[in-house]
Design a protein around this motif. Structure first.
Motif, PDB file in Angstrom:
ATOM      1  N   LYS A 199       0.816  -1.239   0.049  1.00 43.52           N
ATOM      2  CA  LYS A 199       0.125   0.116   0.096  1.00 43.52           C
ATOM      3  C   LYS A 199       1.028   1.303   0.061  1.00 43.52           C
ATOM      4  O   LYS A 199       2.031   1.227   0.522  1.00 43.52           O
ATOM      5  N   LEU A 200       0.455   2.205  -0.673  1.00 45.87           N
ATOM      6  CA  LEU A 200       1.178   3.571  -0.634  1.00 45.87           C
ATOM      7  C   LEU A 200       1.097   4.177   0.834  1.00 45.87           C
ATOM      8  O   LEU A 200      -0.033   4.030   1.376  1.00 45.87           O
ATOM      9  N   ILE A 201       2.068   5.139   1.148  1.00 45.67           N
ATOM     10  CA  ILE A 201       2.271   5.426   2.399  1.00 45.67           C
ATOM     11  C   ILE A 201       1.555   6.897   2.418  1.00 45.67           C
ATOM     12  O   ILE A 201       0.984   7.334   3.247  1.00 45.67           O
ATOM     13  N   ARG A 202       1.782   7.316   1.250  1.00 43.61           N
ATOM     14  CA  ARG A 202       1.441   8.887   1.067  1.00 43.61           C
ATOM     15  C   ARG A 202       0.381   9.046  -0.404  1.00 43.61           C
ATOM     16  O   ARG A 202       0.320   7.928  -0.951  1.00 43.61           O
ATOM     17  N   LYS A 203      -0.248  10.007  -0.517  1.00 47.00           N
ATOM     18  CA  LYS A 203      -1.295  10.318  -1.631  1.00 47.00           C
ATOM     19  C   LYS A 203      -0.203  10.314  -2.939  1.00 47.00           C
ATOM     20  O   LYS A 203       1.042  10.676  -2.948  1.00 47.00           O
ATOM     21  N   PRO A 204      -0.742  10.068  -3.992  1.00 49.83           N
ATOM     22  CA  PRO A 204      -0.028  10.007  -5.226  1.00 49.83           C
ATOM     23  C   PRO A 204       0.890  11.367  -5.653  1.00 49.83           C
ATOM     24  O   PRO A 204       1.690  11.342  -6.239  1.00 49.83           O
ATOM     25  N   GLU A 205       0.117  12.313  -5.274  1.00 45.92           N
ATOM     26  CA  GLU A 205       0.753  13.578  -5.488  1.00 45.92           C
ATOM     27  C   GLU A 205       1.958  14.025  -4.452  1.00 45.92           C
ATOM     28  O   GLU A 205       2.641  15.039  -4.727  1.00 45.92           O
ATOM     29  N   ASP A 206       1.813  13.181  -3.535  1.00 44.71           N
ATOM     30  CA  ASP A 206       3.405  13.304  -2.613  1.00 44.71           C
ATOM     31  C   ASP A 206       4.428  12.666  -3.052  1.00 44.71           C
ATOM     32  O   ASP A 206       5.517  12.557  -2.181  1.00 44.71           O
ATOM     33  N   TYR A 207       4.447  11.816  -4.070  1.00 44.22           N
ATOM     34  CA  TYR A 207       5.546  11.173  -4.528  1.00 44.22           C
ATOM     35  C   TYR A 207       6.272  11.584  -5.759  1.00 44.22           C
ATOM     36  O   TYR A 207       5.499  11.821  -6.993  1.00 44.22           O
ATOM     37  N   SER A 208       7.392  12.262  -5.558  1.00 47.77           N
ATOM     38  CA  SER A 208       8.128  13.045  -6.929  1.00 47.77           C
ATOM     39  C   SER A 208       8.646  11.736  -7.442  1.00 47.77           C
ATOM     40  O   SER A 208       9.196  10.971  -6.869  1.00 47.77           O
ATOM     41  N   ILE A 209       8.889  11.867  -8.979  1.00 48.68           N
ATOM     42  CA  ILE A 209       9.522  10.950  -9.570  1.00 48.68           C
ATOM     43  C   ILE A 209      11.010  10.720  -9.270  1.00 48.68           C
ATOM     44  O   ILE A 209      11.615   9.557  -9.270  1.00 48.68           O
ATOM     45  N   LEU A 210      11.544  12.134  -8.784  1.00 54.39           N
ATOM     46  CA  LEU A 210      12.843  12.215  -8.251  1.00 54.39           C
ATOM     47  C   LEU A 210      13.261  11.337  -7.244  1.00 54.39           C
ATOM     48  O   LEU A 210      14.152  10.430  -7.189  1.00 54.39           O
ATOM     49  N   GLU A 211      12.397  11.096  -6.250  1.00 52.54           N
ATOM     50  CA  GLU A 211      12.604  10.371  -5.208  1.00 52.54           C
ATOM     51  C   GLU A 211      12.631   8.753  -5.285  1.00 52.54           C
ATOM     52  O   GLU A 211      13.323   8.118  -4.955  1.00 52.54           O
ATOM     53  N   VAL A 212      11.645   8.502  -6.322  1.00 54.19           N
ATOM     54  CA  VAL A 212      11.596   7.385  -7.024  1.00 54.19           C
ATOM     55  C   VAL A 212      12.804   6.777  -7.514  1.00 54.19           C
ATOM     56  O   VAL A 212      13.801   5.606  -7.125  1.00 54.19           O
ATOM     57  N   LEU A 213      13.572   7.706  -8.421  1.00 49.95           N
ATOM     58  CA  LEU A 213      14.655   7.450  -9.076  1.00 49.95           C
ATOM     59  C   LEU A 213      15.953   7.331  -8.210  1.00 49.95           C
ATOM     60  O   LEU A 213      16.871   6.736  -8.525  1.00 49.95           O
ATOM     61  N   ASN A 214      15.853   8.249  -7.462  1.00 46.68           N
ATOM     62  CA  ASN A 214      17.172   8.475  -6.408  1.00 46.68           C
ATOM     63  C   ASN A 214      17.042   7.179  -5.548  1.00 46.68           C
ATOM     64  O   ASN A 214      18.133   6.526  -5.171  1.00 46.68           O
TER      65      ASN A 214
END
Length: 138
Positions: free
Chosen positions: A67-82
């Protein structure tokens, strides 16, 4: 810079979870794997990384999954790629400052590579999972 399958799949999985109730309830990994056509074994490794990185939470047993911990608008693509990529640097001397390039102080291209890196960081930093969901054409 080349984004690995791990990075691309992690972004796809977060989008999948966002569009399949992964914000409010747990989504099973086999369901995600089937919808996204990703090997379950490879997806397990990606999800383990995302749990450790604090992007998703997991639950075992009946009704379990991710399950996501936050709302989709609170996930930046940068944090995923980092989390998933070794580096987003376009050239080795920015990726590893200890590379010891003797031309660093007089390199005519270094400024351009730094600007490229800043553009990518800014772009991915302002793009969210919610943005990708809004652009989805199914």
């Amino acid at each position: 810079m080349l984004i690995s399958t791990k990075g691309r799949y992690a972004i796809r999985v977060l989008c999948d979870m966002a569009s399949n109730n992964g914000v409010s309830q747990y989504v099973s990994l086999p369901e995600i794997a089937k919808r996204q056509e990703i090997s379950l074994k490879y997806l397990e490794r990606i999800m383990s990384l995302m749990v450790k990185g604090g992007l998703v939470t997991s639950s075992h047993g009946k009704g379990g999954g991710y399950k996501l911990i936050r709302k989709p608008e609170d996930y930046s693509i940068l944090e995923v790629l980092n989390l998933t990529e070794e580096s987003l640097a376009p050239v080795e001397c920015l990726k590893n400052k200890d590379v010891g390039c003797k031309r660093r102080d007089k390199c005519p291209t270094l400024k351009m590579w730094k600007e490229t890196s800043e553009l990518l960081t800014d772009f991915f930093g302002h793009k969210t999972i919610a943005d990708l969901m809004a652009n989805q054409t199914i």
